[in-house]
Design a protein around this motif. Structure first.
Motif, PDB file in Angstrom:
ATOM      1  N   ILE A 288      -3.910  80.774  70.090  1.00 53.80           N
ATOM      2  CA  ILE A 288      -3.508  79.923  71.210  1.00 53.80           C
ATOM      3  C   ILE A 288      -2.981  78.569  70.722  1.00 53.80           C
ATOM      4  N   ASP A 289      -3.603  78.052  69.658  1.00 54.51           N
ATOM      5  CA  ASP A 289      -3.148  76.758  69.119  1.00 54.51           C
ATOM      6  C   ASP A 289      -1.739  76.867  68.545  1.00 54.51           C
ATOM      7  N   ILE A 290      -1.561  77.932  67.753  1.00 59.19           N
ATOM      8  CA  ILE A 290      -0.245  78.123  67.126  1.00 59.19           C
ATOM      9  C   ILE A 290       0.819  78.293  68.201  1.00 59.19           C
ATOM     10  N   LEU A 291       0.502  79.146  69.191  1.00 56.26           N
ATOM     11  CA  LEU A 291       1.466  79.447  70.241  1.00 56.26           C
ATOM     12  C   LEU A 291       1.855  78.191  71.032  1.00 56.26           C
ATOM     13  N   GLN A 292       0.840  77.402  71.368  1.00 54.63           N
ATOM     14  CA  GLN A 292       1.109  76.189  72.154  1.00 54.63           C
ATOM     15  C   GLN A 292       2.142  75.309  71.457  1.00 54.63           C
ATOM     16  N   GLU A 293       1.904  75.113  70.183  1.00 59.42           N
ATOM     17  CA  GLU A 293       2.786  74.280  69.374  1.00 59.42           C
ATOM     18  C   GLU A 293       4.210  74.834  69.379  1.00 59.42           C
ATOM     19  N   ARG A 294       4.301  76.155  69.112  1.00 58.45           N
ATOM     20  CA  ARG A 294       5.618  76.776  68.985  1.00 58.45           C
ATOM     21  C   ARG A 294       6.349  76.824  70.320  1.00 58.45           C
ATOM     22  N   ILE A 295       5.584  77.137  71.376  1.00 61.96           N
ATOM     23  CA  ILE A 295       6.217  77.184  72.697  1.00 61.96           C
ATOM     24  C   ILE A 295       6.788  75.819  73.041  1.00 61.96           C
ATOM     25  N   ALA A 296       6.021  74.784  72.768  1.00 61.45           N
ATOM     26  CA  ALA A 296       6.500  73.431  73.058  1.00 61.45           C
ATOM     27  C   ALA A 296       7.817  73.186  72.338  1.00 61.45           C
ATOM     28  N   ASN A 297       7.876  73.553  71.061  1.00 59.63           N
ATOM     29  CA  ASN A 297       9.110  73.331  70.291  1.00 59.63           C
ATOM     30  C   ASN A 297      10.284  74.109  70.875  1.00 59.63           C
ATOM     31  N   THR A 298      10.023  75.377  71.225  1.00 62.56           N
ATOM     32  CA  THR A 298      11.107  76.190  71.777  1.00 62.56           C
ATOM     33  C   THR A 298      11.559  75.650  73.124  1.00 62.56           C
ATOM     34  N   VAL A 299      10.598  75.226  73.947  1.00 65.70           N
ATOM     35  CA  VAL A 299      10.967  74.732  75.272  1.00 65.70           C
ATOM     36  C   VAL A 299      11.821  73.463  75.167  1.00 65.70           C
ATOM     37  N   ILE A 300      11.496  72.610  74.210  1.00 63.08           N
ATOM     38  CA  ILE A 300      12.324  71.402  74.017  1.00 63.08           C
ATOM     39  C   ILE A 300      13.767  71.802  73.740  1.00 63.08           C
ATOM     40  N   LEU A 301      13.906  72.744  72.819  1.00 64.30           N
ATOM     41  CA  LEU A 301      15.243  73.204  72.442  1.00 64.30           C
ATOM     42  C   LEU A 301      15.932  73.880  73.619  1.00 64.30           C
ATOM     43  N   LEU A 302      15.166  74.728  74.295  1.00 61.57           N
ATOM     44  CA  LEU A 302      15.706  75.523  75.383  1.00 61.57           C
ATOM     45  C   LEU A 302      16.118  74.665  76.574  1.00 61.57           C
TER      46      LEU A 302
END
Lengths: 323, 324
Positions: free
Chosen positions: B91-105
């Protein structure tokens, strides 16, 4: 009575890949204020083109070859786009075949009726405009509460009533009705025609009424103009044209209508098809299908001549005794 | 406008779909080949006791049904397990990565939709003109460009020749920032190239879809009614034509969002952007099942949610949808 609309020698071409289509060629007629003119003819004879050319609503590939359209004495063809926009709906409004698709499906009918009012009369108070919408709806027989309904929530006949209410919104002088009752069933047709006739009388409107259905025109118009292949072939009062049609095409059209009082027989059609308007035939455009065609018909074009009081027709054989 | 009952009905459908996806997702990973324990125990000479302790730790020794109920319970408590490779909670890893992708997206989607739709409207309004033709050709060319290639070309042009923007990562490595504004500015600079890449490649489809829908709408009778009312063309265009052309644009946007959130792999790889695409790609290579399970679930949920939102938008925009 004053002449409201005077169309002089109107000719319109459409540019297409295979050449220029001579859709309307030398059509002239006048319309007095408060009168109703019917334009009849087969599909593709130029009746809709003629009608749409008045408020200059033809598609961009249409070209005015020659002619004038005088409305209240001024030539609409000389107007800029901005000037003609002020005439549209305010002076000349239209009733389209509203049962089909002439109303925007994603807007309430109230919003669509009020749109031209607030556009053409920017000074009007919102409340007054709303009030007028409700009055218009009542006038065409739609409960005012339905102003917030969408077009798909109405039947075909009701939509046509909405279209009529919309056409009256800016109190125009002229209404052009293009096949207003086509695609409605006969009962509804009669209701809509009566409504149009009543409103036209009450408001003293001039109206152009386009239909391929002679019975509809006979019922609702003062005068009739018959068009064939872009030409006006006959014009006159309803009574005259229906009782003494002068042009063979008019005669054939009337013959092709079933007579419910006469003996039952097969309807007389008109054999053949309307001519190609990219290369219209020489002489009279009807000669290939005419049962009274003689040599001269294929060679020279007949001109409109007076055949009776207020009735004109374009045929070489007028004046001969009818067979 | 919206009818509550219909929204509720749609929401129930969403929940059922989600549940089906969860179940399928669970089963998928149980039937896939490859033993994760062997991957973890890469040294190869672990004692059998150590291996069985690992099995116990990850719950792999339990029967399938038991595992399924554990799985469900864990999902509802936000417990996605430990990553096999990162040794951190998923969950920690995912949160971080999702945040990064959402910024880009987010940046890319806004640009792609706005510019694409605007270009489509302009092209449709001037159908057949030089403007229209050049917009269509440009869109087709851009749409055909491979994403990674476009990214690389931009790296060469704007990153190497003109050293205008950083070419990799999400922050400058080792940099310390005086203020949060400076931090944001740094992030913004890193966003420029990946965003432009996505925009160039994906704008075309929005332009073409908007144009073709609008060209159709502009031939409708109610457009002629609008003109007959004396409205100038731009009012007919924006007031009558564009609202009727919105539905396909919304569908495309919903599909685009769900596609990009998992499909920005190429851009994320070229620009070393630590987002979802990279995460999944690496997880596949390393058979990191917990990461993959959670990512797939997240992707499926995004697709379902995006479609749910577009359904609701349909109801708002087109009154006829309510009847269906």
């Amino acid at each position: 009575m004053s002449t409201l609309l005077d169309i002089q020698d109107l000719a319109i071409n459409f540019k297409t890949r295979s050449g220029d289509v001579h859709a309307v060629d030398g059509v002239s007629f006048q319309l007095e204020a408060g009168k109703v003119l019917g334009i009849a003819g087969e599909s593709g004879c130029g009746k809709t083109t003629t009608a749409l050319s008045i408020p200059r609503l033809l598609p961009s590939n249409a070209r005015l070859v020659r002619g004038h359209i005088l409305f209240d004495g001024v030539d609409l063809m000389q107007f800029s786009e901005g000037e003609i926009e002020k005439i549209r709906w305010k002076q000349i409004s239209m009733v389209f075949q509203g049962a089909m698709n002439a109303l925007n499906p994603v807007k309430t009918i109230g919003a669509q009726i009020i749109e031209p009012i607030v556009w053409h009369e920017p000074a009007i108070a919102r409340g007054d405009a709303n009030q007028r919408v409700l009055e218009l709806l009542e006038r065409v027989g739609i409960p005012a509460a339905r102003a917030r309904s969408y077009p798909h929530e109405f039947s075909g006949g009701m939509r046509q009533r909405v279209m009529i209410a919309m056409a009256l919104a800016c109190r125009p002088k002229l209404i052009i009705s293009d096949e207003p009752v086509t695609a409605l069933d006969v009962m509804i047709q009669a209701q809509i025609l009566n409504l149009l006739k009543d409103l036209q009388k009450q408001m003293n409107l001039a109206m152009i009424f386009i239909s391929h259905d002679l019975s509809v025109i006979a019922e609702s118009c003062d005068e009739i103009a018959i068009m064939y292949a872009g030409k006006l072939v006959e014009r006159g009062s309803i009574r005259k044209v229906f009782s003494q049609p002068a042009h063979p095409y008019t005669q054939a059209l009337i013959r092709s209508f079933p007579n419910i009082y006469g003996k039952q027989e097969l309807i007389h059609g008109i054999p053949g098809y309307p001519p190609n308007l990219i290369h219209p035939p020489t002489g009279c455009r009807f000669h290939e299908r005419c049962d009274r065609c003689i040599d001269i018909c294929a060679q020279s074009e007949p001109v409109l001549r007076e055949v009776g009081e207020g009735q004109i027709a374009a045929c070489h054989r007028i004046g001969e005794t009818l067979p | 406008m919206l009818r509550f009952g219909l929204v509720l009905k749609k929401a129930v459908q969403v929940i059922i779909t989600l549940f089906a996806v969860i179940t399928f997702n669970f089963l998928l990973f149980r039937v896939l080949p490859g033993d994760p324990i062997r991957l973890i125990a890469r040294a190869g000479n672990l004692s059998p006791e150590a291996i069985s302790r690992l099995r116990d730790l990850f719950g792999l020794d339990k029967p399938l049904v038991t595992q399924y109920f554990y799985y469900l319970r864990n999902l509802f408590t936000g417990e996605f397990g430990m990553s096999y490779t990162y040794r951190r909670p998923v969950i920690d890893i995912l949160q971080e990565r999702i945040a990064n992708t959402v910024i880009l997206l987010a940046a890319a989607t806004v640009i792609v939709v706005l510019i694409g739709v605007a270009a489509g409207v302009i092209a449709a309004a001037r159908r057949g003109s030089k403007t229209d033709q050049s917009l269509v050709v440009t869109s087709l060319v851009f749409w055909s460009l491979p994403t990674f290639w476009t990214g690389l070309i931009l790296v060469i042009l704007l990153g190497v020749y003109v050293k205008a923007f950083p070419v990799s990562g999400i922050t400058t490595p080792g940099a310390s920032f005086d203020s949060s504004f400076a931090r944001l500015l740094d992030l913004g600079k890193h966003l420029v190239l990946p965003t432009i890449t996505l925009a160039i490649v994906d704008m075309g489809q929005f332009m073409l879809i908007t144009r073709s829908t609008l060209v159709d709408v502009l031939t409708e009778d109610y457009i002629l009614t609008g003109k007959a009312k004396g409205l100038p063309f731009r009012r007919v265009l924006w007031g009558h034509a564009v609202p009727n052309a919105l539905l396909p644009i919304i569908t495309t946007t919903a599909l685009y969002v769900s596609l990009v959130i998992g499909g920005a792999i190429q851009v994320e790889t070229v620009f070393s952007w630590p987002g979802m695409g990279r995460l999944m790609y690496d997880a596949v290579l390393r058979r990191d099942y917990p990461i993959l399970e959670a990512s797939f679930l997240f992707l499926a949920a995004t697709v379902i949610l995006a479609n749910f939102l577009s359904d609701i938008m349909y109801m708002v925009i087109d009154p006829r949808v309510k009847e269906a």
